[in-house]
Design a protein around this motif. Structure first.
Motif, PDB file in Angstrom:
ATOM      1  N   SER A 165      26.157 126.188 145.230  1.00  8.36           N
ATOM      2  CA  SER A 165      26.264 127.704 144.831  1.00  8.36           C
ATOM      3  C   SER A 165      26.689 127.861 143.214  1.00  8.36           C
ATOM      4  O   SER A 165      26.944 126.647 142.822  1.00  8.36           O
ATOM      5  CB  SER A 165      26.911 128.561 145.613  1.00  8.36           C
ATOM      6  N   LEU A 166      27.081 128.876 142.780  1.00 11.07           N
ATOM      7  CA  LEU A 166      27.441 129.024 141.427  1.00 11.07           C
ATOM      8  C   LEU A 166      28.919 128.560 141.329  1.00 11.07           C
ATOM      9  O   LEU A 166      29.097 127.722 140.506  1.00 11.07           O
ATOM     10  CB  LEU A 166      27.516 130.557 140.967  1.00 11.07           C
ATOM     11  N   THR A 167      29.768 128.577 142.155  1.00 10.76           N
ATOM     12  CA  THR A 167      30.822 128.018 142.248  1.00 10.76           C
ATOM     13  C   THR A 167      30.926 126.590 142.529  1.00 10.76           C
ATOM     14  O   THR A 167      31.868 126.031 141.996  1.00 10.76           O
ATOM     15  CB  THR A 167      31.897 128.957 143.140  1.00 10.76           C
ATOM     16  N   ASP A 182      35.026 123.751 149.396  1.00 10.97           N
ATOM     17  CA  ASP A 182      34.607 124.941 149.866  1.00 10.97           C
ATOM     18  C   ASP A 182      32.937 125.348 150.001  1.00 10.97           C
ATOM     19  O   ASP A 182      32.834 125.910 150.946  1.00 10.97           O
ATOM     20  CB  ASP A 182      35.226 126.221 149.135  1.00 10.97           C
ATOM     21  N   ASP A 183      32.484 125.069 148.980  1.00 12.58           N
ATOM     22  CA  ASP A 183      30.918 125.151 148.903  1.00 12.58           C
ATOM     23  C   ASP A 183      30.112 124.123 149.610  1.00 12.58           C
ATOM     24  O   ASP A 183      29.424 124.717 150.529  1.00 12.58           O
ATOM     25  CB  ASP A 183      30.440 124.798 147.389  1.00 12.58           C
ATOM     26  N   ALA A 236      38.873 122.295 140.904  1.00 14.32           N
ATOM     27  CA  ALA A 236      37.419 122.048 140.707  1.00 14.32           C
ATOM     28  C   ALA A 236      37.158 121.378 141.997  1.00 14.32           C
ATOM     29  O   ALA A 236      36.095 121.755 142.647  1.00 14.32           O
ATOM     30  CB  ALA A 236      37.106 121.216 139.523  1.00 14.32           C
ATOM     31  N   TRP A 264      28.534 124.595 141.559  1.00 12.66           N
ATOM     32  CA  TRP A 264      28.358 124.064 140.178  1.00 12.66           C
ATOM     33  C   TRP A 264      29.329 124.202 139.257  1.00 12.66           C
ATOM     34  O   TRP A 264      29.501 122.988 138.407  1.00 12.66           O
ATOM     35  CB  TRP A 264      27.152 124.952 139.372  1.00 12.66           C
ATOM     36  N   ILE A 265      30.109 125.124 139.093  1.00  9.98           N
ATOM     37  CA  ILE A 265      31.363 125.075 138.289  1.00  9.98           C
ATOM     38  C   ILE A 265      32.281 123.912 138.592  1.00  9.98           C
ATOM     39  O   ILE A 265      32.931 123.327 137.828  1.00  9.98           O
ATOM     40  CB  ILE A 265      31.988 126.365 138.381  1.00  9.98           C
ATOM     41  N   GLY A 266      32.611 123.925 140.066  1.00 10.07           N
ATOM     42  CA  GLY A 266      33.428 122.735 140.318  1.00 10.07           C
ATOM     43  C   GLY A 266      32.792 121.349 140.110  1.00 10.07           C
ATOM     44  O   GLY A 266      33.481 120.567 139.555  1.00 10.07           O
ATOM     45  N   LEU A 308      36.943 123.701 144.910  1.00  9.22           N
ATOM     46  CA  LEU A 308      35.606 124.646 144.667  1.00  9.22           C
ATOM     47  C   LEU A 308      34.231 123.909 145.454  1.00  9.22           C
ATOM     48  O   LEU A 308      33.765 124.587 146.243  1.00  9.22           O
ATOM     49  CB  LEU A 308      35.314 125.159 143.232  1.00  9.22           C
TER      50      LEU A 308
END
Length: 307
Positions: A35-37, A293-294, A287, A39-41, A290
């Motif tokens: 998800s977006l988070t 969690d994802d 990171a 990808w940030i991680g 994140l």
């Protein structure tokens, strides 16, 4: 003449396309789509991984080089030639963070891999070896679990001496006990499921059951926990370095950098020497969390949810 009402509901036992639900199906195996988070991680972890691998070649100065040798002054503020300023010995903070990334991440990753190698092998082995072996291994593991991790690490490092191999072995053995308990719990739960009982009834061997039934279904929860365990190991090794029992100077390490530069806070000078390595630890651990969690939300399934 047969009764039509009876034949309408008759199904041949081996008719093609008929679903039999006597045995529970194994959980589906799906790919991971961040998800977006997530990808940030992944972006932040990738950034630090590149720095850890290529930091010595990308750093503007050497690990212990002085950017301003003609104007020696500790805790210089960020300026041209030293974007993050200098530390207590007037060394470039940016360069030392880039050098320290390899040691902080490398030591923590190696220790986590060691913990998982020992913990998963012994934990799943205990789950499939019968009650007597399981009881002995579990009691030994519980004895080590009862010891505080930081205190145990301090005792071991203080007794043996601080070096990178000692740090890896100490952290790996300490956290292998936690991994053992998790792997054993997952293995015990999978062992009583119907598809494992069916494999036993077919006469499959113990190794086949471990590799074909237990591991594929335990993989996602263990991967999820691997990220969390890596965070704990990063904080553990950084704590040892902060206490002076981790990576020794003049080698750079994020935890030891915080300890070395605490004087900047005491005398009201630049906070960057302390804040920069602390933020490095924080961004990396957040990171990783994140991503964990994802992954857990995406495909952890019933076992990961129960964890």
């Amino acid at each position: 003449m047969s009764n039509p009402s009876n034949t309408e509901h008759f199904v041949a036992p081996f008719e093609e396309g008929v679903a039999f639900e006597e045995l529970q199906d194994a959980p589906p195996r799906t790919g991971y789509r961040p998800s977006l988070t997530g990808w940030i991680g992944i972006a932040v972890v990738t950034f630090w991984a590149v720095i850890a691998l290529a930091g010595p070649w990308l750093a503007p100065y050497g690990e212990n080089a002085l950017p301003f040798p003609d104007a020696y002054e500790e805790f210089q503020v960020p300026q041209a030639g030293a974007p993050l300023g200098t530390d207590v010995a007037d060394r470039d903070i940016l360069s030392r963070i880039m050098y320290g990334a390899g040691r902080t991440i490398g030591i923590s990753l190696a220790a986590t891999l060691l913990a998982y190698t020992l913990g998963v092998v012994l934990g799943i082995g205990a789950a499939v070896s019968g009650p007597k072996v399981d009881m002995v291994m579990s009691r030994i593991n519980d004895a080590f679990l009862s010891l505080p991790t930081i205190m145990l690490g301090l005792v071991v490092v203080a007794a043996i001496g601080s070096s990178i191999p000692v740090l890896i072995a100490t952290a790996g053995l300490i956290y292998a006990t936690v991994v053992f308990r998790l792997a054993r719990a997952i293995g015990m739960e999978i062992m009583v499921m119907d598809f494992v009982e069916a494999a036993k009834a077919r006469g499959e061997g113990r190794w086949w059951i471990i590799t074909r039934e237990i591991w594929p279904n335990a993989r996602m929860p263990l991967i999820t926990d691997f990220g969390l365990r890596l965070i704990y190991v990063i904080l553990f090794t950084s704590s040892l370095s902060f206490l002076g029992l981790g990576v020794q100077p003049p080698q750079a390490d994020w935890g030891s950098m915080v300890r070395e530069n605490l004087g900047a806070l005491q005398y009201g000078q630049s906070i960057v020497p302390v804040l920069a390595p602390a933020l490095s630890i924080a961004t990396l651990t957040v990171a990783i969390n994140l991503i964990v969690d994802d992954v857990s939300a995406h495909g952890g399934g019933r076992l990961s949810g129960r964890m």
